[in-house]
Write a protein that holds these residues in place. Structure first.
Motif, short mmCIF file in Angstrom:
data_model
loop_
_atom_site.label_atom_id
_atom_site.label_comp_id
_atom_site.label_asym_id
_atom_site.label_seq_id
_atom_site.Cartn_x
_atom_site.Cartn_y
_atom_site.Cartn_z
N SER A 10 0.85 -1.20 0.00
CA SER A 10 0.00 0.00 0.00
C SER A 10 0.88 1.25 0.00
O SER A 10 0.61 2.22 -0.70
N ASN A 11 1.94 1.20 0.79
CA ASN A 11 2.87 2.33 0.86
C ASN A 11 3.54 2.53 -0.51
O ASN A 11 3.69 3.66 -0.99
N TYR A 12 3.89 1.44 -1.15
CA TYR A 12 4.55 1.48 -2.46
C TYR A 12 3.62 2.07 -3.51
O TYR A 12 4.00 2.96 -4.28
N MET A 13 2.38 1.60 -3.49
CA MET A 13 1.39 2.10 -4.46
C MET A 13 1.13 3.59 -4.21
O MET A 13 1.05 4.40 -5.14
N GLY A 14 1.00 3.95 -2.91
CA GLY A 14 0.76 5.35 -2.56
C GLY A 14 1.92 6.23 -3.03
O GLY A 14 1.72 7.36 -3.50
N TYR A 48 -4.51 7.75 0.72
CA TYR A 48 -4.35 7.52 2.16
C TYR A 48 -4.20 6.02 2.42
O TYR A 48 -5.03 5.22 1.93
N PRO A 49 -3.23 5.63 3.22
CA PRO A 49 -3.25 4.25 3.74
C PRO A 49 -4.51 4.09 4.60
O PRO A 49 -4.95 5.04 5.24
N VAL A 50 -5.06 2.89 4.59
CA VAL A 50 -6.32 2.65 5.32
C VAL A 50 -6.16 1.44 6.22
O VAL A 50 -5.81 0.35 5.74
N PHE A 75 -7.80 -3.73 13.84
CA PHE A 75 -7.54 -3.91 12.41
C PHE A 75 -6.50 -5.01 12.21
O PHE A 75 -5.68 -5.26 13.08
N ASN A 76 -6.51 -5.59 11.02
CA ASN A 76 -5.51 -6.62 10.71
C ASN A 76 -4.98 -6.49 9.29
O ASN A 76 -4.33 -7.40 8.78
N HIS A 77 -5.27 -5.35 8.64
CA HIS A 77 -4.96 -5.28 7.20
C HIS A 77 -4.83 -3.82 6.81
O HIS A 77 -5.32 -2.93 7.52
N MET A 78 -4.15 -3.58 5.67
CA MET A 78 -4.08 -2.22 5.15
C MET A 78 -4.39 -2.21 3.66
O MET A 78 -3.95 -3.09 2.92
N VAL A 79 -5.21 -1.25 3.24
CA VAL A 79 -5.45 -1.01 1.81
C VAL A 79 -5.14 0.47 1.58
O VAL A 79 -4.65 1.17 2.47
N LEU A 80 -5.43 0.94 0.37
CA LEU A 80 -5.12 2.33 0.04
C LEU A 80 -6.40 2.99 -0.47
O LEU A 80 -7.20 2.35 -1.17
N ILE A 99 -5.56 7.08 7.02
CA ILE A 99 -4.40 7.76 7.60
C ILE A 99 -4.10 8.97 6.70
O ILE A 99 -3.40 8.86 5.69
N THR A 100 -4.68 10.10 7.06
CA THR A 100 -4.52 11.29 6.22
C THR A 100 -3.35 12.13 6.75
O THR A 100 -2.91 11.92 7.89
N PRO A 101 -2.86 13.05 5.96
CA PRO A 101 -1.75 13.90 6.46
C PRO A 101 -2.15 14.66 7.72
O PRO A 101 -1.30 15.03 8.53
#
Lengths: 637, 664
Positions: A332-336, A347-349, A370-375, A408-410
């Motif tokens: 997700s970080n890479y895609m972002g 935003y990472p989610v 939570f157990n997962h992250m998307v974007l 996760i917004t700025p």
């Protein structure tokens, strides 16, 4: 030397006495605590001592009496630990009906084992466990486990759920000792507020529960955190390595997650150049997102490595690019980072990926459930599942839809909700033509399109079974196809839409039963016959979670020498309930007849007292689905 | 000397020197052809392709530790589709008590050119439970067409049983090779003889081994002739399993070696496991096998606790039953199988838990002390390999039971569940043959169990609507009784009560009203009597007709009829007989109009029979008698078409309706 040994003996003697007295106490249990119980928690005490911003100890003592062998593996005593947590005490003893101790955990029967979750490749998690050999019941187990936690391990707060389903409880306490300068935050359900006092530098919170009858396990029940006593805790202030954070609200918790991700989205120059090349000529942001998502899917794969801080902090974009793999956070970080490179904000989610989240998050209580992250791409209102190599752009799987998430917004964390589940977006359109041929043979032709949640399985199947034969075998084993020896098998996975289509032809030799002048034939090759188990007395509401729109048409072609004696529908069959709508009708065609059925299923919370009507809906559906046509030789007029 | 070695080597195996071309493969370098390959020849749907797999067995000798064994593994796999990418996640496990893995190296070869090593820092060594450890790594930049390649060295202190090697896999294999350089002092026997594409055995001189004082010049190390073996197979298709198979892995070509004898120069040959007789002696002298149940010091406390219950029994049969029941009541099975005990019977009794060998060796100790002749019975579990009787290969066994006799007849004991009576081993243990480790008469025996039986009597009162009140009374014997009792005791809901799942499969709308078991205290454990009451829509009412489905409990399922062609034998765990008798009572005025003609199906060898008969006993009262008997458990693959036809016809009978018409 002598004093510590005496102390040791004293402690053990104490534990033994407690176990014995509780074991005998089972004889005096009132019926109200025996009813529906496979086990009884005689005593349960949880002590949570926050020792600093980044450390805590958790001491848990319980005595549980297993009444029969149907308990929920409560004879297996487990404590988890990792690089940032340590087990100080692990003591387990068991007594029989007469209070005679027959088991005490010792070095020889305590085991330590690394656990790696199903989706992970590398993890640094361990469990210490022992299995109490209860061969006769009641069997009483006394346990004392103390763990010392630091840093990320200390964020695994000891939420209090002292009693489970099929279990009653005599008494339990939860005591939290928290330094005065740190706030203990809590949200509770079916538990009275705690007594709060101050003792020196600590504030003490104490919850107590007594005499809770057993709540039986029931299928389709709401999650236990909603129907059983539950206290969820968090800290207003904490520190992990050099990062400070707070659960005082969602914004601050989101800021903490944002801070541990900061600086990890720098793209290597070569990748930055490639990213620009990929989006070159794209007319819209949507197209840019689509191209970059496809680029990531082709370039990277999901590998979960959770070591140390890697359990919370993603690998950097550079690391992912060098290795072309990462876990949900890293991808997700890479895609972002790639989207950022072309000027698209995301935003990472944080999200809980599961059929039903075990804890439904709420606005007024920030917690890490939570157990997962998307974007999330706000400009396109689009979520991106970055761990999938084959999902269409913007497709979120059923296990992540319709639930609270944290963007996760700025500016910090912002609570949001993923799109709701709409039946018309999840289901199938399936058509079968069956031509009766000769005495027994049936020519069978199938074509089907699965969409939304209903296509996820088929999309996975295509990704993981490369061979046609493997796909055929799997489809047959799971009743999607009647055999494996047919022809004209096609299996198409749409790249840009959540759709999978398949087609298959075969000849079936055992579908028609000939009996004298009659032939019996089950019209519907794929009947929907999921009927909930009957229950004389339902106690919990039904939390029905299925979302589907299933359209089936069956054409039956037969010779003019035959006519249908029974099985024809003169009018449409219609059944309705809060959880669904069913409609089936038949029409005559030139070649025979056409049966069309639509079945819509939708989530609903059905009160316990309405369980009979809920079940009846599915009984009616199953009956309507199991239509048997009886043919006979046509009678001349 | 050389001649002796030759003789030894030639005794080892059938020599077939057939010079064949072997591929030249250098670690870390792939050919352009391999890099460009994007499809498996002959299998375009395969998602991965083993280009090269090799296991090289070698030996080392140190003056301090003696001989040890090294195994070099080298593997190269082409990843063709994303579905294969998990094959790039590698886990190499070993037990540090016996082995050590080192020199792990890995490369990925990218389809567009170039190769990347997996950095040493990304090859993780993990501690697992107990003394097990693993090396774990994954490859960077995995993509379609990439080749992953790795090699490592495994050292084992014990040279008794080298790793087995399997040539065929679940994906196609282009080249699979097993080679070995075996010093002449060690005589190995190989278990399997696959049809190899390359089978080359020659003598190659090589410096090795202990420095023997062989002459005037002491301490010199001489070159000696080794057995230089090369076995290889090429172009193997992907392996596919089939339902109702047992020991499917046996059908994969493989090599399994076991040390048979050692003979150093100037010393007499020392046999390791020369024959079953020698083997049993070795085992009986082992602490964790024979001594645990023969030396009372190991089971004193257990005997003290059990003696009052066993000694009071009059007959030997009753003593056996009492000991069997005592173990089941007091020690629980921890779910693990083994052929060796992990603790003494007293320790097992104290901890109340143990593996299958712990429990059964504890039972042996009781029987031994009670004066009942009983012996360990070793088996390989189903699906872990067919028994090999020719050679004394101990590592084939993974479970220990007890062999004894009652009334002059063999009795197999396998503790672990109070619901399973004496004489019925675990179903998984029914792998046809087992070895009795009787010191005076070690022998193989057939694991025969009685035919399990079930009789179901149904009273079905059908209403005009088609709804029926059904009472099922069933008497179950042996495995049916065990399954029934287990289902009743472990059910989580009424829908899991005995027989209910099978009925719901046929009639999802059926509704269970009650169920109960008749379990008098003195009832033999191999019997289970059970009653089930339900309502079910057994008939379809159409005008003046009722179409009735009389078989509510199918006796066979359709799975066996599902496969087109069969590559492996069909292997049922035990023989069985089931009899289904339904008494149908119709509403007044209905009479039987049509019913299937009586059927008697019989397999050509009589090993399977099915009968079906409908009889109108009186107006409105019809009986259906349906029986299936399976006497044989093993059918060869070429018998499949006939067996499948039997199953198809039986399945048809099960779904045939009866037609009743209302008399006007």
């Amino acid at each position: 030397m002598i004093r510590p040994c005496l102390l040791f003996l004293f402690i053990w003697a104490g534990a033994q006495v407690q176990g014995q007295s509780e074991a005998l106490g089972v004889l005096a249990l009132p019926d109200s605590l025996r009813q529906n119980a496979n086990s009884v928690v005689m005593a349960h005490d949880l002590e949570y001592r926050v020792t600093s911003l980044r450390s805590a100890t958790i001491l848990e003592r319980w005595v549980v009496t297993l009444l029969n062998s149907r308990h929920d593996r409560e004879d297996l005593i487990i404590a988890a630990y990792d690089g940032e947590s340590k087990i100080n005490t692990f003591e387990v003893a068991a007594t029989d009906l007469f209070g005679r101790e027959f088991f005490r955990a010792k070095k020889g029967n305590i085991q330590d084992e690394r656990v790696t979750s199903e989706v992970s490749f590398l993890e640094d998690r361990w469990v210490r466990y022992t299995k109490v050999p209860c061969t006769a019941y009641p069997c009483t187990i006394a346990v004392e486990i103390e763990r010392k936690l630091t840093d990320f391990a200390a964020m695994a707060f000891p939420h209090w759920s002292p009693v489970q389903r099929d279990q009653s409880l005599v008494k339990s306490t939860f005591t939290a000792y928290v330094p005065n300068e740190i706030d203990l935050l809590y949200a509770s359900s079916l538990v009275a507020d705690p007594q709060v006092s101050v003792e020196g530098k600590d504030r003490i919170y104490r919850w107590t529960l007594e005499n809770i009858p057993a709540q039986p396990s029931e299928p389709l029940a709401p999650v236990a955190t909603e129907t059983l006593p539950y206290v969820r805790v968090a800290l207003g202030d904490f520190q992990i390595e050099n990062y400070r954070g707070s659960f005082s609200d969602w914004s601050r918790f989101g800021s903490f997650i944002g801070s541990i991700m900061t600086g990890r989205d720098q793209l290597p120059d070569q990748l930055a150049a490639e990213v620009h090349a990929v989006v070159e000529g794209a007319a819209t942001d949507r197209e840019r997102v689509d191209r970059l998502y496809r680029f990531m899917q082709t370039r990277c794969r999901y590998v979960s490595v959770q070591l140390g801080i890697g359990g919370w902090q993603p690998f950097s974009a550079t690391y992912v690019d060098e290795n072309r793999y990462g876990d949900c956070k890293a991808l997700s970080n890479y895609m972002g980072a790639m989207l950022k490179e072309v000027g698209i904000a995301s935003y990472p989610v944080l999200i809980n990926s599961s059929d039903v989240p075990y804890y439904a998050i709420r606005e007024d209580f920030a917690t890490s459930a939570f157990n997962h992250m998307v974007l999330y791409v706000p400009s396109e209102e689009m979520y991106l599942e970055c761990t999938s190599k084959h999902a269409p752009t913007g497709y979120l799987g059923e296990s992540t839809l319709d639930r609270g998430v944290l963007w996760i917004t700025p500016e910090g964390g912002r609570l949001a909700r993923t799109p709701s589940l709409v039946p018309s977006e999840h289901g199938h359109l399936r058509s079968v033509t069956q031509t009766l041929d000769g005495d027994n043979a049936v020519e069978f032709e199938l074509s089907a399109t699965y969409f939304g949640g209903a296509q996820e399985l088929f999309r996975e199947l295509a990704a993981y079974f490369g061979s046609t034969q493997d796909r055929l075998d799997w489809l047959h084993r799971n009743n999607f196809l009647p055999d494996v020896s047919g022809s004209a098998f096609t299996y198409t996975v749409a790249e840009d839409a959540p759709e999978v289509t398949l087609a298959y032809n075969t000849t079936l030799n055992s579908r028609v039963r000939k009996m004298g002048s009659r032939r019996f034939f089950a019209l519907n090759p794929h009947p929907y016959t999921n009927i909930p188990d009957p229950q004389e007395e339902r106690r919990l509401p039904v939390d029905y979670r299925t979302t589907r729109f299933l359209v089936d048409t069956v054409r039956v072609h037969y010779d003019e020498s035959l006519e249908i004696e029974s099985g024809l529908l003169s009018e449409a069959l219609v059944y309705e309930h809060a959880v669904g709508e069913y409609r089936a009708e038949m029409r005559a065609t030139d070649e025979g007849l056409l049966w069309i059925r639509t079945l819509l299923l939708r989530p609903a919370l059905v009160p316990a007292e309405e369980f009979p009507e809920f079940r009846q809906f599915f009984v009616d559906v199953a009956k309507a689905e199991s239509i048997q046509l009886v043919f006979r030789e046509r009678r001349t007029k | 000397m050389i001649r002796d070695f030759c003789t030894l080597v030639f005794c080892l195996m059938t020599i077939q020197v057939a010079a064949q071309s072997t591929p030249e493969v250098s670690f870390g370098r792939v050919t352009d052809e391999e890099r460009a390959l994007m499809e498996v020849p002959g299998d375009p749907t395969a998602d991965a392709y083993v280009l090269y797999d090799r296991l090289s067995l070698d030996f080392e000798y140190s003056d301090s530790d003696g001989p040890s064994l090294t195994e070099r593994h080298h593997r190269r796999v082409k990843l063709l589709k994303p579905s294969s990418f998990d094959r790039a996640n590698i886990t190499l496990t070993f037990n540090r008590e016996y082995a050590e893995i080192s020199e792990v190296e890995a490369f990925i070869h990218l389809p567009g050119g170039g190769s990347l090593p997996v950095p040493a820092a990304q090859i993780y060594r993990e501690k697992l439970e107990g003394t097990r450890e693993a090396f774990k790594f994954t490859f960077p930049q995995v993509s379609e067409g990439a080749i992953v390649e790795y090699r490592y060295l495994e050292r084992r202190k014990n040279i008794l049983i080298p790793s087995s090697y399997t040539f065929q896999e679940d994906i196609p294999v282009r080249w699979a090779q097993y080679d070995a350089m075996i010093p002449p002092y060690y005589r190995y026997v190989s278990l399997t003889a696959p049809r190899l594409d390359v089978n080359e055995v020659k003598l190659t001189p090589r410096a090795w081994g202990p420095r023997f004082n062989t002459g005037a010049y002491n301490g010199g190390q001489q070159k000696i002739e080794h057995s230089d073996i090369l076995w290889a197979m090429r172009d193997l298709p992907a392996f596919r399993n089939q339902p109702y198979s047992n020991n499917a892995g046996d059908y994969l070509p493989s090599v399994r070696l076991q040390l048979q004898a050692v003979q150093y120069p100037g010393s007499p040959e020392r046999s390791i496991f020369s024959n079953w007789k020698e083997t049993v002696k070795e085992l009986q002298d082992r602490q964790d096998f024979g001594r645990y149940y023969r030396n009372k010091i190991n089971y004193n406390a257990l005997w003290k606790a059990a003696e009052p219950l066993i000694a009071q029994q009059a007959s030997e049969g009753e003593k056996i039953e009492a000991a069997y029941a005592f173990i089941n009541r007091n020690i629980s099975w921890n779910g693990n199988y083994d052929m060796l005990a992990s603790k003494t019977p007293d320790q097992v009794f104290q901890s109340k838990s143990g593996n299958s060998a712990d429990l059964n060796i504890a039972l042996l100790s009781l029987l031994n002390e009670a004066g009942v002749e009983a012996h360990p019975l070793l088996v390989s579990l189903r699906n872990t390999g067919a028994p090999i009787e020719q050679y004394p290969l101990l590592h084939q066994f993974n479970h220990l039971m007890v062999y004894t006799e009652a009334d002059g007849k063999p009795l197999l004991l396998d503790t672990g569940s109070a619901d399973r009576p004496a004489g019925l081993p675990r179903e998984r243990a029914l792998n046809h043959r087992g070895w009795v480790a009787d010191k005076s008469d070690p022998r193989w025996i057939s694991l025969d169990v009685p035919s399990s039986r079930q009789v179901m009597m149904l009273d079905v009162d059908v209403a005009e609507s088609g709804e029926a009140e059904v009472v099922v009374k069933s008497r179950m014997l042996d495995y049916f009784a065990f399954d029934g009792r287990t289902a009743l005791n472990q059910r989580k809901s009424d829908a899991e009560a005995p027989m209910v799942p099978a009925i719901l499969q046929v009639m999802p709308e059926a509704r269970v009203t009650s169920f109960s078991a008749e379990e008098p205290d003195d009832a033999p454990r191999n019997q289970f009597t059970y009653e089930l009451r339900l309502t079910a829509p057994v008939a379809q009412a159409v005008d003046d007709h009722l179409y009735i489905q009389p078989i509510l409990l199918p006796l066979v399922d359709g799975e066996l009829a599902d496969v087109d062609t069969r590559s492996f034998p069909i292997d049922f765990p035990y023989p069985w007989q089931q009899r289904y008798v339904a008494n149908l009572r119709l509403p007044a005025g209905y009479a039987l109009e049509e019913a299937p003609a009586p059927v008697r199906l019989r397999a050509a060898d009589g090993s399977m029979t099915a009968t079906y008969q409908v009889q109108e006993v009186s107006p409105g009262h019809v009986s259906v008698v349906y029986t299936v008997i399976l006497d044989r458990t093993l059918y060869a693959a070429d018998e499949y078409p006939a067996l499948r036809e039997m199953f198809r016809r039986i399945t048809e009978l099960q779904t045939s309706p009866l037609i009743f018409k209302k008399q006007l």
